[in-house]
Design a protein around this motif. Structure first.
Motif, PDB file in Angstrom:
ATOM      1  N   ALA A 189       4.555 -13.534   8.838  1.00  0.00           N
ATOM      2  CA  ALA A 189       6.304 -12.450   7.862  1.00  0.00           C
ATOM      3  C   ALA A 189       5.842 -10.906   8.558  1.00  0.00           C
ATOM      4  O   ALA A 189       4.598 -10.866   8.207  1.00  0.00           O
ATOM      5  N   THR A 190       6.896 -10.297   9.517  1.00  0.00           N
ATOM      6  CA  THR A 190       6.606  -8.769   9.086  1.00  0.00           C
ATOM      7  C   THR A 190       7.694  -8.604   9.133  1.00  0.00           C
ATOM      8  O   THR A 190       8.726  -9.299   8.722  1.00  0.00           O
ATOM      9  N   PRO A 191       8.257  -6.819   9.597  1.00  0.00           N
ATOM     10  CA  PRO A 191       9.424  -6.772   9.050  1.00  0.00           C
ATOM     11  C   PRO A 191      10.420  -6.772  10.144  1.00  0.00           C
ATOM     12  O   PRO A 191      11.320  -6.581   9.054  1.00  0.00           O
TER      13      PRO A 191
ATOM     14  N   PRO B 283      -3.746  -1.912  -1.576  1.00  0.00           N
ATOM     15  CA  PRO B 283      -2.722  -0.974  -1.822  1.00  0.00           C
ATOM     16  C   PRO B 283      -2.000  -1.449  -3.265  1.00  0.00           C
ATOM     17  O   PRO B 283      -2.719  -2.008  -3.477  1.00  0.00           O
ATOM     18  N   SER B 284      -0.619  -0.410  -3.311  1.00  0.00           N
ATOM     19  CA  SER B 284       0.320  -0.163  -4.232  1.00  0.00           C
ATOM     20  C   SER B 284       0.374  -1.119  -4.421  1.00  0.00           C
ATOM     21  O   SER B 284       1.365  -1.799  -4.097  1.00  0.00           O
TER      22      SER B 284
ATOM     23  N   GLN C  41       3.751  -2.591   4.220  1.00  0.00           N
ATOM     24  CA  GLN C  41       3.984  -1.456   4.955  1.00  0.00           C
ATOM     25  C   GLN C  41       4.112  -0.527   4.791  1.00  0.00           C
ATOM     26  O   GLN C  41       3.004   0.514   4.853  1.00  0.00           O
ATOM     27  N   ALA C  42       5.190  -0.308   4.127  1.00  0.00           N
ATOM     28  CA  ALA C  42       5.234   1.429   3.800  1.00  0.00           C
ATOM     29  C   ALA C  42       4.760   2.131   2.277  1.00  0.00           C
ATOM     30  O   ALA C  42       4.322   2.726   2.077  1.00  0.00           O
ATOM     31  N   ALA C  43       3.926   0.615   1.239  1.00  0.00           N
ATOM     32  CA  ALA C  43       2.983   1.443   0.503  1.00  0.00           C
ATOM     33  C   ALA C  43       2.083   2.177   0.541  1.00  0.00           C
ATOM     34  O   ALA C  43       1.394   1.786   1.527  1.00  0.00           O
TER      35      ALA C  43
ATOM     36  N   ASP D 166      11.552  -8.184   4.334  1.00  0.00           N
ATOM     37  CA  ASP D 166      11.847  -6.981   2.853  1.00  0.00           C
ATOM     38  C   ASP D 166      10.830  -6.569   2.326  1.00  0.00           C
ATOM     39  O   ASP D 166       9.954  -5.397   2.057  1.00  0.00           O
ATOM     40  N   ALA D 167      10.400  -7.687   1.677  1.00  0.00           N
ATOM     41  CA  ALA D 167       8.549  -7.372   1.338  1.00  0.00           C
ATOM     42  C   ALA D 167       7.110  -7.226   1.867  1.00  0.00           C
ATOM     43  O   ALA D 167       6.736  -6.097   1.387  1.00  0.00           O
TER      44      ALA D 167
END
Length: 664
Positions: free
Chosen positions: A533-535, A486-487, A477-479, A471-472
């Motif tokens: 770690a990927t989604p 990155p945010s 990835q969506a940030a 999830d992190a």
């Protein structure tokens, strides 16, 4: 006579099964569907589909007039009834023939003779087939107990109840009649002596119009829940070890078949003991749910033979010999650990590894899948909760069991609670592997043990860590990226991140972790190393007494549902919001609807006192009745439903204010 277009008067898996053989034979197909089934796979696969307005079986699949009209409208020249619904209804078969259509089933007279389980036993007794005596419910006395109530016109466990206390007989008879009427349109029931343990053995028969009768093979279906089969296999372990039993079984099955001038596929069912003695139970004048195991050990396509016999063709000159071993399990959307509660909702994913064929006879060891659902299907409340039949075929029984258990454990089944864990534990149980199965298998070996999750609490906790890290990764990835940064990025050590999840196994999980220059730090998991770690994928190095072990976790998300699949076992959790909405809280003592369904009876009034375990109301869902009982002794302060009301899962049905000692 040629059959060119077959309408299947059924739904789900059996409709797809018949369509598959029709396609292989070059025969066109027609489906019928209720409003609830408009998006079902069997509808999309047929050459033509006709709507039956409504949702319930009584409005749709039990309406013989609508089904015959549909066949004529679509240009079908034959009707296959499948199993359940109208498959053993003589009036339906007669109406099909009267409409000038071919009936893919036995003669009407044979259905009528076997349709009444009371009269069929008398006929079998006269033909020399051993039977259990039928009892008139009005004449049952205490010394006859326990007795089994059975629906005269149906099967599949509907309308079947065990009575051990004479005081409960009237109520159980009424409940059995309601279930039988709902499932089969006929409330007639009868009683017979109930054997607490026994082996359920059945013989597949096939007969043509020229007088040839085959006893094709036997199946054992002893492992049952609520008198409905869960695990089926061919050949029977009991028959295999008792000299001469197969010959006696086959002879009895042929006698039964010939006595009624049978044609087509049928099954003669027996209850056997460990000595090899057996008694006639009933004859199913249709194709059985468990027919794939017979197909696997004989190489026959039983639906193909049904179509050929219905067209007037003879059976092949030589009956095939049995080969190898096959085991079938029924994958249900239900929760065995909570009184087999049926489940409803979306099937996000159904993937069985090792599947080498669907709706077809395997010629090599492997897994066959006969399923009524696909990814994205929705399981409703109006029909049986069976999702799929998963069938293994191998040279030996042990290999077939291990193959099937492994495929089920590694399967990706996302979206619904199922009986998958129970099935795996049964297939790996020493008693099952030894062939020591009977109808009391769950009671003997403990349903609580057999229905326990495959994954341990420690391994579930590790899987939840993987879910949090995935999830992190998805969040990163969506940030948003502002000027290349990155945010959320920072150049100083931050406090631990926290994510919360809820599991049906262990409740709430809070994962606190930090990703530092030195690596991953997870509270409660010292030494854990993050490799990837990927989604959708997390790879962890897990410390152990004999050295680290690499573990791979696959993650899928569907809203707040997170599914984690790994060799440790399947895990499903729900992502919890950071802050709980007070509107989502319910009062203490609330009785929530465990499933969508209809309230069919209310047995208490608001303000009355209730005892722990006292039935308050009954829900009907998926053609079965479910009792909602008081969890504690106290006062029924709220009753929020009435008879006939439809409720959704989670609806607050009633509230019981517990006595102070129960609260303590």
């Amino acid at each position: 006579m040629d059959i060119t277009n077959v309408l299947v008067a059924n739904r789900g898996e059996i409709a797809r099964r018949v369509f598959a053989t029709c396609r292989r034979m070059g025969i066109a197909t027609t489906a019928v569907y209720s409003d609830a089934d408009a998006a079902a796979p069997h509808v999309a696969e047929a050459d033509a589909a006709i709507r039956l307005p409504g949702n319930t079986p009584a409005e749709t699949y039990l309406r013989s007039d609508l089904i015959i009209e549909a066949a004529l409208a679509a240009g079908a020249d034959a009707i296959h009834p499948g199993y359940g619904f109208l498959s053993e209804n003589a009036e339906f078969a007669r109406a099909v023939l009267a409409a000038g259509l071919t009936w893919i089933g036995p003669p009407v007279a044979a259905i009528e003779q076997m349709g009444s389980k009371v009269e069929s036993k008398k006929m079998m007794d006269a033909a020399g087939v051993p039977v259990l005596a039928e009892l008139d419910p009005a004449e049952v006395t205490a010394d006859m107990l326990p007795v089994l109530i059975k629906a005269s016109s149906g099967g599949g466990g509907r309308g079947m109840r065990v009575v051990r206390d004479l005081a409960e007989l009237t109520e159980q008879l009424e409940g059995a009649r309601r279930e039988a009427a709902s499932a089969f349109g006929d409330p007639t029931v009868f009683c017979e002596r109930y054997l607490e343990t026994g082996r359920h053995i059945e013989v597949q028969v096939m007969a043509d119009t020229q007088g040839t009768v085959w006893a094709v093979s036997e199946r054992e279906c002893s492992i049952q829940r609520r008198h409905q089969k869960v695990v089926e296999e061919a050949p029977s372990p009991l028959v295999e070890k008792i000299d001469g039993m197969r010959a006696r079984l086959f002879e009895a099955a042929r006698l039964a078949t010939e006595a009624i001038g049978y044609e087509g596929a049928g099954t003669v069912e027996f209850l056997a003991d460990e000595k090899g003695d057996f008694f006639f139970l009933e004859m199913n004048t249709r194709l059985q749910v468990e027919h794939p195991v017979t197909e696997q050990v004989t190489g026959l396509d039983l639906v193909r033979l049904q179509l050929q016999v219905a067209a007037g063709r003879p059976l092949p000159a030589q009956q095939p010999a049995m080969r190898g071993h096959s085991i079938e399990v029924r994958l249900y959307a239900e929760d065995p650990a909570h009184d087999w509660q049926p489940q409803s909702g979306p099937v996000h994913k159904l993937e069985i590894p090792g599947t080498i064929g669907e709706f077809t006879v395997l010629t090599e060891p492997g897994v066959r899948l006969d399923t009524g659902v696909v990814d994205g299907s929705v399981v409703g409340v109006h029909y049986d909760p069976m999702l799929s039949k998963v069938i293994s075929y191998a040279d030996t029984r042990d290999e077939a069991a291990h193959l099937l258990a492994s495929a089920l454990q590694r399967a990706k089944i996302h979206g619904l609670v199922t009986n998958r864990d129970l099935l795996v534990r049964v297939l790996r149980h020493p008693a099952f592997l030894a062939g020591d199965t009977d109808t009391a298998f769950f009671a003997t070996h403990g349903l609580d043990v057999l229905s326990a999750p495959l994954v341990s609490e420690a391994d579930e906790a590790l899987s939840v860590v993987a879910a949090a890290l995935a999830d992190a990764a998805a969040n990163r990835q969506a940030a948003r990226v502002v000027r290349g940064v990155p945010s959320g990025w920072r150049n100083l050590p931050s406090q631990s991140q926290s994510k919360s999840y809820e599991s049906r196994l262990t409740g709430k999980h809070e994962v606190r972790y930090r990703l530092t220059r030195a690596g991953l730090e997870v509270d409660g998991h010292p030494g854990l190393e993050l490799l990837e770690a990927t989604p959708d994928l997390v790879v962890l190095q897990v410390p152990g007494e004999r050295g680290p072990v690499r573990r791979r976790f696959e993650i899928a998300r569907y809203g707040d549902l997170v599914a984690v699949d790994s060799p440790l076992g399947p895990v499903a959790v729900r992502r919890l919001p950071r802050f709980e909405d007070p509107a989502d809280q319910v009062a203490e003592g609330s009785l929530l609807a465990p499933m969508p369904g209809a309230v069919i009876r209310v047995a208490a009034e608001a303000g009355s006192r209730v005892e722990k375990g006292q039935p308050i109301l009954w829900l009907e869902a998926m053609k079965m009745e479910h009792t909602i009982a008081a969890p504690v002794a106290g006062i029924l302060t709220e009753l929020n439903v009435t008879t006939g009301q439809q409720v959704e899962v989670g609806t607050v049905l009633a509230v019981v204010q517990a006595d102070s000692e129960d609260q303590e």
